[in-house]
Design a protein around this motif. Structure first.
Motif, PDB file in Angstrom:
ATOM      1  N   MET A 289      30.811  43.366  46.306  1.00  0.00           N
ATOM      2  CA  MET A 289      31.962  43.006  47.094  1.00  0.00           C
ATOM      3  C   MET A 289      33.238  43.458  46.378  1.00  0.00           C
ATOM      4  O   MET A 289      33.510  43.056  45.262  1.00  0.00           O
ATOM      5  CB  MET A 289      31.974  41.482  47.284  1.00  0.00           C
ATOM      6  N   LYS A 290      34.011  44.316  47.030  1.00  0.00           N
ATOM      7  CA  LYS A 290      35.275  44.782  46.473  1.00  0.00           C
ATOM      8  C   LYS A 290      36.376  43.801  46.860  1.00  0.00           C
ATOM      9  O   LYS A 290      36.472  43.386  48.008  1.00  0.00           O
ATOM     10  CB  LYS A 290      35.618  46.176  47.010  1.00  0.00           C
ATOM     11  N   ARG A 291      37.196  43.436  45.892  1.00  0.00           N
ATOM     12  CA  ARG A 291      38.314  42.543  46.162  1.00  0.00           C
ATOM     13  C   ARG A 291      39.596  43.353  46.195  1.00  0.00           C
ATOM     14  O   ARG A 291      39.728  44.361  45.514  1.00  0.00           O
ATOM     15  CB  ARG A 291      38.396  41.466  45.086  1.00  0.00           C
ATOM     16  N   ASN A 292      40.542  42.902  46.988  1.00  0.00           N
ATOM     17  CA  ASN A 292      41.843  43.530  47.043  1.00  0.00           C
ATOM     18  C   ASN A 292      42.676  42.963  45.898  1.00  0.00           C
ATOM     19  O   ASN A 292      43.159  41.830  45.977  1.00  0.00           O
ATOM     20  CB  ASN A 292      42.499  43.277  48.402  1.00  0.00           C
ATOM     21  N   PHE A 293      42.840  43.736  44.848  1.00  0.00           N
ATOM     22  CA  PHE A 293      43.507  43.238  43.646  1.00  0.00           C
ATOM     23  C   PHE A 293      45.004  43.060  43.832  1.00  0.00           C
ATOM     24  O   PHE A 293      45.607  42.221  43.175  1.00  0.00           O
ATOM     25  CB  PHE A 293      43.194  44.134  42.454  1.00  0.00           C
ATOM     26  N   GLU A 294      45.609  43.828  44.718  1.00  0.00           N
ATOM     27  CA  GLU A 294      47.030  43.632  44.994  1.00  0.00           C
ATOM     28  C   GLU A 294      47.256  42.255  45.619  1.00  0.00           C
ATOM     29  O   GLU A 294      48.184  41.542  45.243  1.00  0.00           O
ATOM     30  CB  GLU A 294      47.568  44.750  45.880  1.00  0.00           C
ATOM     31  N   VAL A 295      46.398  41.879  46.546  1.00  0.00           N
ATOM     32  CA  VAL A 295      46.490  40.547  47.162  1.00  0.00           C
ATOM     33  C   VAL A 295      46.216  39.470  46.115  1.00  0.00           C
ATOM     34  O   VAL A 295      46.910  38.452  46.064  1.00  0.00           O
ATOM     35  CB  VAL A 295      45.512  40.425  48.358  1.00  0.00           C
ATOM     36  N   LEU A 296      45.223  39.696  45.269  1.00  0.00           N
ATOM     37  CA  LEU A 296      44.889  38.735  44.214  1.00  0.00           C
ATOM     38  C   LEU A 296      46.091  38.502  43.295  1.00  0.00           C
ATOM     39  O   LEU A 296      46.424  37.359  42.972  1.00  0.00           O
ATOM     40  CB  LEU A 296      43.686  39.235  43.413  1.00  0.00           C
ATOM     41  N   LEU A 297      46.756  39.572  42.883  1.00  0.00           N
ATOM     42  CA  LEU A 297      47.929  39.433  42.017  1.00  0.00           C
ATOM     43  C   LEU A 297      49.054  38.709  42.764  1.00  0.00           C
ATOM     44  O   LEU A 297      49.680  37.796  42.215  1.00  0.00           O
ATOM     45  CB  LEU A 297      48.406  40.803  41.531  1.00  0.00           C
TER      46      LEU A 297
END
Length: 139
Positions: free
Chosen positions: A1-9
């Motif tokens: 599962m790839k996470r959206n790291f921009e959203v996470l930050l």
């Protein structure tokens, strides 16, 4: 599962920077926890040691990464579950330390049994580590 790291930050009130995104992508692409020395080696041209340390510390404090100490006492990092936050880590799983290749694996699919502590005791951190030979080394 790839996470959206921009959203996470953004969700963690962190500025979106290339160094932060590089650290997250590198760690997420591994099948095992990534050591700080390995991160320094791979990202050394992009991120200096102090900046890397600050990024890792911030990510751990925000519940984005969890730190696992390997057999040599070296810090290794893995992406936290989506249940983790700055207030509480929920990465209660076993960590497998390979005594041959020295990789550290998060054993997310194995759940820990409930632990009943004596009255008055309050657990803050749980760290269970298994040492042995990983599947790649056991061929």
């Amino acid at each position: 599962m790839k996470r959206n790291f921009e959203v996470l930050l953004r969700d963690n009130q962190l500025k979106i920077t290339n160094p932060r995104l590089s650290v997250l992508r590198l760690i997420a692409d591994q099948q095992f926890a990534t050591s700080q020395p390995m991160l320094e080696k791979v990202l050394g041209n992009e991120i200096d040691r102090v900046t890397l340390y600050r990024i890792l510390k911030t990510f751990e404090e925000k519940g984005i990464l969890h730190k696992v100490i390997d057999l040599n006492g070296t810090a290794n990092y893995a992406i936290c579950s989506s249940n983790c936050s700055a207030n509480a880590h929920h990465d209660e799983h076993f960590h497998f330390n390979c005594s041959n290749c020295h990789k550290v694996y998060c054993m997310n699919d194995f759940h820990l049994p409930a632990i009943a502590l004596p009255p008055g005791f309050l657990a803050e951190t749980l760290n269970l580590s298994i040492t042995g030979v990983c599947k790649d080394c056991n061929l």
